[in-house]
Design a protein around this motif. Structure first.
Motif, PDB file in Angstrom:
ATOM      1  N   HIS A  71       0.837  -1.209   0.000  1.00 51.12           N
ATOM      2  CA  HIS A  71       0.000   0.000   0.000  1.00 51.12           C
ATOM      3  C   HIS A  71       0.868   1.255   0.000  1.00 51.12           C
ATOM      4  O   HIS A  71       0.591   2.218  -0.705  1.00 51.12           O
ATOM      5  N   ARG A  72       1.926   1.250   0.807  1.00 48.92           N
ATOM      6  CA  ARG A  72       2.817   2.402   0.866  1.00 48.92           C
ATOM      7  C   ARG A  72       3.554   2.593  -0.451  1.00 48.92           C
ATOM      8  O   ARG A  72       3.693   3.715  -0.937  1.00 48.92           O
ATOM      9  N   GLN A  73       4.016   1.514  -1.055  1.00 46.41           N
ATOM     10  CA  GLN A  73       4.769   1.623  -2.304  1.00 46.41           C
ATOM     11  C   GLN A  73       3.893   2.040  -3.469  1.00 46.41           C
ATOM     12  O   GLN A  73       4.351   2.725  -4.378  1.00 46.41           O
ATOM     13  N   MET A  74       2.638   1.625  -3.458  1.00 46.34           N
ATOM     14  CA  MET A  74       1.753   1.903  -4.589  1.00 46.34           C
ATOM     15  C   MET A  74       0.955   3.194  -4.412  1.00 46.34           C
ATOM     16  O   MET A  74       0.122   3.505  -5.259  1.00 46.34           O
ATOM     17  N   ALA A  75       1.195   3.931  -3.358  1.00 45.10           N
ATOM     18  CA  ALA A  75       0.451   5.174  -3.137  1.00 45.10           C
ATOM     19  C   ALA A  75       0.767   6.165  -4.258  1.00 45.10           C
ATOM     20  O   ALA A  75       1.919   6.427  -4.580  1.00 45.10           O
ATOM     21  N   GLY A  76      -0.257   6.708  -4.857  1.00 41.17           N
ATOM     22  CA  GLY A  76      -0.085   7.684  -5.922  1.00 41.17           C
ATOM     23  C   GLY A  76       0.198   7.074  -7.278  1.00 41.17           C
ATOM     24  O   GLY A  76       0.483   7.793  -8.235  1.00 41.17           O
ATOM     25  N   LYS A  77       0.099   5.748  -7.402  1.00 41.54           N
ATOM     26  CA  LYS A  77       0.372   5.096  -8.677  1.00 41.54           C
ATOM     27  C   LYS A  77      -0.870   4.383  -9.192  1.00 41.54           C
ATOM     28  O   LYS A  77      -0.794   3.295  -9.764  1.00 41.54           O
ATOM     29  N   ALA A  78      -2.015   4.972  -9.002  1.00 44.46           N
ATOM     30  CA  ALA A  78      -3.267   4.361  -9.421  1.00 44.46           C
ATOM     31  C   ALA A  78      -3.376   4.402 -10.949  1.00 44.46           C
ATOM     32  O   ALA A  78      -2.685   5.164 -11.630  1.00 44.46           O
ATOM     33  N   LEU A  79      -4.261   3.578 -11.494  1.00 46.37           N
ATOM     34  CA  LEU A  79      -4.485   3.565 -12.938  1.00 46.37           C
ATOM     35  C   LEU A  79      -5.113   4.886 -13.366  1.00 46.37           C
ATOM     36  O   LEU A  79      -5.993   5.424 -12.691  1.00 46.37           O
ATOM     37  N   LYS A  80      -4.676   5.378 -14.493  1.00 46.66           N
ATOM     38  CA  LYS A  80      -5.190   6.654 -14.990  1.00 46.66           C
ATOM     39  C   LYS A  80      -6.160   6.413 -16.129  1.00 46.66           C
ATOM     40  O   LYS A  80      -6.079   5.412 -16.845  1.00 46.66           O
ATOM     41  N   ASP A  81      -7.082   7.344 -16.325  1.00 45.77           N
ATOM     42  CA  ASP A  81      -8.041   7.245 -17.414  1.00 45.77           C
ATOM     43  C   ASP A  81      -7.330   7.443 -18.747  1.00 45.77           C
ATOM     44  O   ASP A  81      -6.371   8.207 -18.865  1.00 45.77           O
ATOM     45  N   LEU A  82      -7.847   6.749 -19.777  1.00 43.81           N
ATOM     46  CA  LEU A  82      -7.292   6.911 -21.116  1.00 43.81           C
ATOM     47  C   LEU A  82      -7.858   8.177 -21.745  1.00 43.81           C
ATOM     48  O   LEU A  82      -9.072   8.365 -21.787  1.00 43.81           O
ATOM     49  N   GLY A  92     -14.040   1.565 -37.705  1.00 41.32           N
ATOM     50  CA  GLY A  92     -14.816   2.626 -37.061  1.00 41.32           C
ATOM     51  C   GLY A  92     -14.979   2.461 -35.555  1.00 41.32           C
ATOM     52  O   GLY A  92     -15.656   3.275 -34.921  1.00 41.32           O
ATOM     53  N   ARG A  93     -14.363   1.453 -34.952  1.00 47.69           N
ATOM     54  CA  ARG A  93     -14.470   1.266 -33.504  1.00 47.69           C
ATOM     55  C   ARG A  93     -13.431   2.118 -32.790  1.00 47.69           C
ATOM     56  O   ARG A  93     -12.478   2.597 -33.379  1.00 47.69           O
ATOM     57  N   MET A  94     -13.648   2.266 -31.484  1.00 49.54           N
ATOM     58  CA  MET A  94     -12.702   3.054 -30.683  1.00 49.54           C
ATOM     59  C   MET A  94     -11.419   2.259 -30.451  1.00 49.54           C
ATOM     60  O   MET A  94     -11.457   1.052 -30.217  1.00 49.54           O
ATOM     61  N   LYS A  95     -10.272   2.945 -30.518  1.00 47.63           N
ATOM     62  CA  LYS A  95      -8.977   2.337 -30.248  1.00 47.63           C
ATOM     63  C   LYS A  95      -8.060   3.387 -29.656  1.00 47.63           C
ATOM     64  O   LYS A  95      -8.338   4.574 -29.740  1.00 47.63           O
ATOM     65  N   ARG A  96      -6.976   2.942 -29.065  1.00 52.18           N
ATOM     66  CA  ARG A  96      -5.985   3.889 -28.536  1.00 52.18           C
ATOM     67  C   ARG A  96      -5.193   4.484 -29.683  1.00 52.18           C
ATOM     68  O   ARG A  96      -4.966   3.839 -30.707  1.00 52.18           O
ATOM     69  N   ALA A  97      -4.749   5.719 -29.512  1.00 50.26           N
ATOM     70  CA  ALA A  97      -3.959   6.393 -30.540  1.00 50.26           C
ATOM     71  C   ALA A  97      -2.594   5.718 -30.659  1.00 50.26           C
ATOM     72  O   ALA A  97      -2.010   5.284 -29.659  1.00 50.26           O
TER      73      ALA A  97
END
Length: 118
Positions: A71-82, A92-97
């Motif tokens: 928990h201490r090591q992973m603090a502030g390293k949460a998954l971010k929105d794309l 025509g589908r959504m994909k990452r750039a």
């Protein structure tokens, strides 16, 4: 043999002390460095004595659990929105750039398998 002699409060006779020191020197259990009282004394100057006391007290009482450490090591390293999403020009589908469209890649793999087996 060791506890009885070490814990007794009576002074040893010279002959018993001589036998005791000879038996300790021939003992494979204790190294010769520990037999000299000068090796056990720790002489520190006045400046280091205060630091040494604080170092000895700065020891945790219990081991940090794996969960708390992670928990201490992973603090502030949460998954971010794309934020870099685009539409695929092929389907025509959504994909990452800047990444191949997974749906188009699957279609290409199926076509390759069909052409190789035929």
């Amino acid at each position: 043999m060791f506890p009885r002699v070490l814990l007794s409060s009576e002074p040893l006779s010279p002959s018993a002390a001589g036998r005791w020191s000879r038996s300790l020197q021939s003992s494979p259990i204790l190294p010769h460095r520990l037999l000299r009282p000068a090796a056990l004394s720790l002489n520190l100057p006045g400046i280091f004595s205060g630091i040494w006391d604080s170092v000895l007290r700065a020891v945790p009482k219990k081991k940090t659990s794996h969960m708390k450490k992670r928990h201490r090591q992973m603090a502030g390293k949460a998954l971010k929105d794309l934020k870099n999403l685009n539409t695929c020009s092929g389907c025509g589908r959504m994909k990452r750039a800047h990444v191949l469209c997974p749906h188009c890649v699957e279609d290409i793999k199926k076509q390759w398998k069909h052409t190789q087996t035929a």
